[in-house]
Design an enzyme around this catalytic site. Structure first.
Site, PDB file in Angstrom:
ATOM      1  N   GLY A 113     -15.114  67.116  77.657  1.00  0.00           N
ATOM      2  CA  GLY A 113     -13.441  65.942  78.213  1.00  0.00           C
ATOM      3  C   GLY A 113     -13.838  65.784  79.573  1.00  0.00           C
ATOM      4  O   GLY A 113     -13.054  65.431  80.198  1.00  0.00           O
ATOM      5  N   GLU A 116     -15.751  62.931  80.002  1.00  0.00           N
ATOM      6  CA  GLU A 116     -14.866  61.811  79.482  1.00  0.00           C
ATOM      7  C   GLU A 116     -13.801  61.128  80.645  1.00  0.00           C
ATOM      8  O   GLU A 116     -13.310  59.987  81.059  1.00  0.00           O
ATOM      9  CB  GLU A 116     -14.414  62.305  77.979  1.00  0.00           C
ATOM     10  CG  GLU A 116     -15.364  62.467  77.557  1.00  0.00           C
ATOM     11  CD  GLU A 116     -15.253  63.189  76.512  1.00  0.00           C
ATOM     12  OE1 GLU A 116     -14.641  63.866  75.498  1.00  0.00           O
ATOM     13  OE2 GLU A 116     -14.912  61.747  74.694  1.00  0.00           O
ATOM     14  N   GLU A 136     -20.647  68.128  73.016  1.00  0.00           N
ATOM     15  CA  GLU A 136     -19.435  69.017  72.171  1.00  0.00           C
ATOM     16  C   GLU A 136     -20.862  68.569  71.386  1.00  0.00           C
ATOM     17  O   GLU A 136     -20.249  69.998  70.261  1.00  0.00           O
ATOM     18  CB  GLU A 136     -18.763  67.057  71.823  1.00  0.00           C
ATOM     19  CG  GLU A 136     -17.464  66.786  72.753  1.00  0.00           C
ATOM     20  CD  GLU A 136     -17.633  67.045  74.099  1.00  0.00           C
ATOM     21  OE1 GLU A 136     -19.405  66.179  74.374  1.00  0.00           O
ATOM     22  OE2 GLU A 136     -16.569  66.369  74.846  1.00  0.00           O
TER      23      GLU A 136
HETATM   24  N1  DAK Z   1     -12.984  75.983  77.794  1.00  0.00           N
HETATM   25  C1  DAK Z   1     -12.494  76.947  77.589  1.00  0.00           C
HETATM   26  N2  DAK Z   1     -12.763  77.750  78.722  1.00  0.00           N
HETATM   27  C2  DAK Z   1     -13.910  77.558  79.988  1.00  0.00           C
HETATM   28  C3  DAK Z   1     -14.103  76.381  79.642  1.00  0.00           C
HETATM   29  C4  DAK Z   1     -13.887  74.795  78.434  1.00  0.00           C
HETATM   30  N3  DAK Z   1     -14.393  74.736  78.392  1.00  0.00           N
HETATM   31  N4  DAK Z   1     -15.144  76.388  80.163  1.00  0.00           N
HETATM   32  C5  DAK Z   1     -15.432  77.337  80.935  1.00  0.00           C
HETATM   33  N5  DAK Z   1     -14.404  77.674  80.942  1.00  0.00           N
HETATM   34  C6  DAK Z   1     -14.018  79.337  81.105  1.00  0.00           C
HETATM   35  C7  DAK Z   1     -15.072  80.456  80.943  1.00  0.00           C
HETATM   36  O1  DAK Z   1     -14.869  80.777  79.664  1.00  0.00           O
HETATM   37  C8  DAK Z   1     -15.006  81.575  81.677  1.00  0.00           C
HETATM   38  O2  DAK Z   1     -13.808  82.280  81.257  1.00  0.00           O
HETATM   39  P1  DAK Z   1     -13.679  84.300  80.386  1.00  0.00           P
HETATM   40  O3  DAK Z   1     -14.645  84.515  80.412  1.00  0.00           O
HETATM   41  O4  DAK Z   1     -14.283  84.578  82.773  1.00  0.00           O
HETATM   42  O5  DAK Z   1     -12.454  84.253  80.246  1.00  0.00           O
HETATM   43  C9  DAK Z   1     -14.933  80.903  82.463  1.00  0.00           C
HETATM   44  O6  DAK Z   1     -14.124  79.728  82.487  1.00  0.00           O
HETATM   45  C10 DAK Z   1     -15.761  81.353  84.157  1.00  0.00           C
HETATM   46  O7  DAK Z   1     -17.298  80.356  82.616  1.00  0.00           O
HETATM   47  P2  DAK Z   1     -18.655  81.037  82.769  1.00  0.00           P
HETATM   48  O8  DAK Z   1     -18.247  82.260  82.938  1.00  0.00           O
HETATM   49  O9  DAK Z   1     -19.154  80.033  81.847  1.00  0.00           O
HETATM   50  O10 DAK Z   1     -19.271  80.272  83.867  1.00  0.00           O
HETATM   51  P3  DAK Z   1     -20.435  79.946  84.177  1.00  0.00           P
HETATM   52  O11 DAK Z   1     -20.604  80.064  84.891  1.00  0.00           O
HETATM   53  O12 DAK Z   1     -21.680  81.065  82.720  1.00  0.00           O
HETATM   54  O13 DAK Z   1     -20.630  78.893  83.359  1.00  0.00           O
HETATM   55  C11 DAK Z   1     -20.683  76.789  82.059  1.00  0.00           C
HETATM   56  C12 DAK Z   1     -20.631  78.082  83.348  1.00  0.00           C
HETATM   57  C13 DAK Z   1     -19.763  75.246  82.614  1.00  0.00           C
HETATM   58  C14 DAK Z   1     -22.475  75.936  82.034  1.00  0.00           C
HETATM   59  C15 DAK Z   1     -19.727  77.217  81.061  1.00  0.00           C
HETATM   60  O14 DAK Z   1     -18.696  77.923  81.201  1.00  0.00           O
HETATM   61  C16 DAK Z   1     -20.068  76.874  79.902  1.00  0.00           C
HETATM   62  O15 DAK Z   1     -20.739  76.207  79.085  1.00  0.00           O
HETATM   63  N6  DAK Z   1     -18.387  76.187  80.230  1.00  0.00           N
HETATM   64  C17 DAK Z   1     -17.946  75.342  78.526  1.00  0.00           C
HETATM   65  C18 DAK Z   1     -18.627  74.039  78.883  1.00  0.00           C
HETATM   66  C19 DAK Z   1     -18.195  72.982  77.138  1.00  0.00           C
HETATM   67  O16 DAK Z   1     -19.258  73.090  76.320  1.00  0.00           O
HETATM   68  N7  DAK Z   1     -17.235  72.346  77.098  1.00  0.00           N
HETATM   69  C20 DAK Z   1     -17.248  71.647  76.163  1.00  0.00           C
HETATM   70  C21 DAK Z   1     -17.156  70.554  76.146  1.00  0.00           C
HETATM   71  S1  DAK Z   1     -16.934  70.233  74.360  1.00  0.00           S
HETATM   72  C22 DAK Z   1     -10.466  67.526  71.115  1.00  0.00           C
HETATM   73  C23 DAK Z   1     -10.978  66.133  72.067  1.00  0.00           C
HETATM   74  C24 DAK Z   1     -11.446  66.451  73.166  1.00  0.00           C
HETATM   75  C25 DAK Z   1     -12.418  67.412  72.893  1.00  0.00           C
HETATM   76  C26 DAK Z   1     -11.813  68.599  71.909  1.00  0.00           C
HETATM   77  C27 DAK Z   1     -11.261  68.234  71.125  1.00  0.00           C
HETATM   78  N8  DAK Z   1      -9.007  66.830  69.752  1.00  0.00           N
HETATM   79  C28 DAK Z   1      -8.313  66.132  70.681  1.00  0.00           C
HETATM   80  C29 DAK Z   1      -8.703  67.971  69.218  1.00  0.00           C
HETATM   81  C30 DAK Z   1     -13.739  67.636  73.770  1.00  0.00           C
HETATM   82  C31 DAK Z   1     -14.776  68.811  73.675  1.00  0.00           C
HETATM   83  C32 DAK Z   1     -14.887  69.209  74.764  1.00  0.00           C
HETATM   84  O17 DAK Z   1     -15.037  69.236  76.188  1.00  0.00           O
END
Ligand code: DAK
Length: 260
Positions: A113, A116, A136
């Site tokens: 997102g 996006e 995603e």
């Molecule tokens: N959501 C919630 N918390 C998040 C997050 C996210 N997307 N990204 C990071 N955080 C949080 C982590 O959980 C962590 O929190 P604590 O554990 O400290 O409580 C904190 O931010 C620091 O992150 P990391 O400890 O993971 O930091 P690193 O340096 O180790 O890693 C990273 C950085 C960016 C590689 C990693 O944080 C990561 O992979 N983050 C998630 C990336 C991701 O997969 N994002 C989501 C993509 S899917 C929808 C419409 C659209 C969407 C969904 C629904 N609907 C209308 C229902 C779209 C979906 C997406 O965006």
């Protein structure tokens, strides 16, 4: 602009900087953040003091690391659909069709997102440490805030498919090479670069820029003939004070002043 929890807005000299401000969660977009950004953008839409909007993320690590995964983890099909539609209307479509230029200053991770959101903006500038991707499918979902459409528009279908299917991240330089971002600069020069571009835009006719946004977007709207919209928008310019000012200024060999 004072009641926001998850965003901040700073306005100076016609340029509003809207910062997504949840750095502990890497600025992940939850419902409240989307609603606050919507409210701020709506307020600035009719505010004559705001000419250009710069979107960025708080601190140095992330622009926006995606939708808040903890919030959507237990959604049903109906909730997923409703939220995708709601979010698209509230923020992503609003940004794309915003009548004032929106520049995304991508200062770190722009994932899911977050990418996006950056892609909804009219222009993207990235810091050299930025990483971008649509992860995603690694979560068992697809991009839901316009990513399947806008990524293909920006980088072409083949590259978009690669990024979406692999769920991988690309560097700022690769994003620049494939046309995903307009420029890459060092992080400490990011805001200055975005501001400079905004100042350049500020000299021009706001009316003509609004018309250009409508005409360019028309070409990406199904069922709409972009060339026809261009002709309509072109014609409308001739009835405006700004057109008179711009052409008179040229003839009189002076700088146009569109913001009296
Ligand atoms: N959501 C919630 N918390 C998040 C997050 C996210 N997307 N990204 C990071 N955080 C949080 C982590 O959980 C962590 O929190 P604590 O554990 O400290 O409580 C904190 O931010 C620091 O992150 P990391 O400890 O993971 O930091 P690193 O340096 O180790 O890693 C990273 C950085 C960016 C590689 C990693 O944080 C990561 O992979 N983050 C998630 C990336 C991701 O997969 N994002 C989501 C993509 S899917 C929808 C419409 C659209 C969407 C969904 C629904 N609907 C209308 C229902 C779209 C979906 C997406 O965006």
């Amino acid at each position: 602009f004072l009641m926001y929890e998850n965003i901040s807005v700073n306005l100076s000299a016609g340029i509003a900087v809207l910062t997504i401000n949840r750095p502990k969660q890497l600025n992940a977009l939850n419902k409240r953040t989307i609603e606050e950004a919507h409210a701020a953008l709506k307020e600035m839409e009719s505010d004559n003091e705001v000419a250009v909007v710069i979107l960025t993320g708080a601190e140095e690590k992330a622009f926006v690391a995606g939708a808040d995964i903890k919030e959507f983890a237990d959604f049903t099909i109906a909730q997923g659909g409703a939220l995708a539609k709601n979010g698209q209307d509230l923020l992503f479509t609003l940004v794309e069709h915003y009548p004032k230029p929106v520049i995304a200053a991508v200062n770190g991770f722009a994932l899911g997102g977050g990418l996006e959101l950056a892609m909804s903006a009219h222009i993207r500038i990235a810091s050299s440490n930025a990483k971008m991707g649509l992860p995603e499918v690694s979560l068992g979902v697809i991009p839901g805030y316009g990513g399947t459409q806008r990524l293909a528009q920006l980088v072409g279908k083949g590259k978009a498919n690669e990024l979406i299917f692999t769920a991988g991240m690309i560097s700022a330089d690769e994003a620049f090479r494939c046309g995903l971002v307009n420029a890459v600069v060092e992080q400490d020069a990011l805001m200055e670069t975005a501001m400079k571009m905004a100042s350049k835009i500020l000299r021009n006719s706001p009316m003509a820029i609004r018309a250009a946004i409508r005409a360019v977007n028309a070409g990406y709207t199904s069922g709409v003939n972009g060339y026809e919209v261009e002709i309509e928008e072109f014609a409308k310019c001739f009835g405006t004070e700004e057109f008179k000012e711009g052409t008179n200024a040229f003839i009189e060999k002076r700088k146009a002043n569109f913001r009296k």
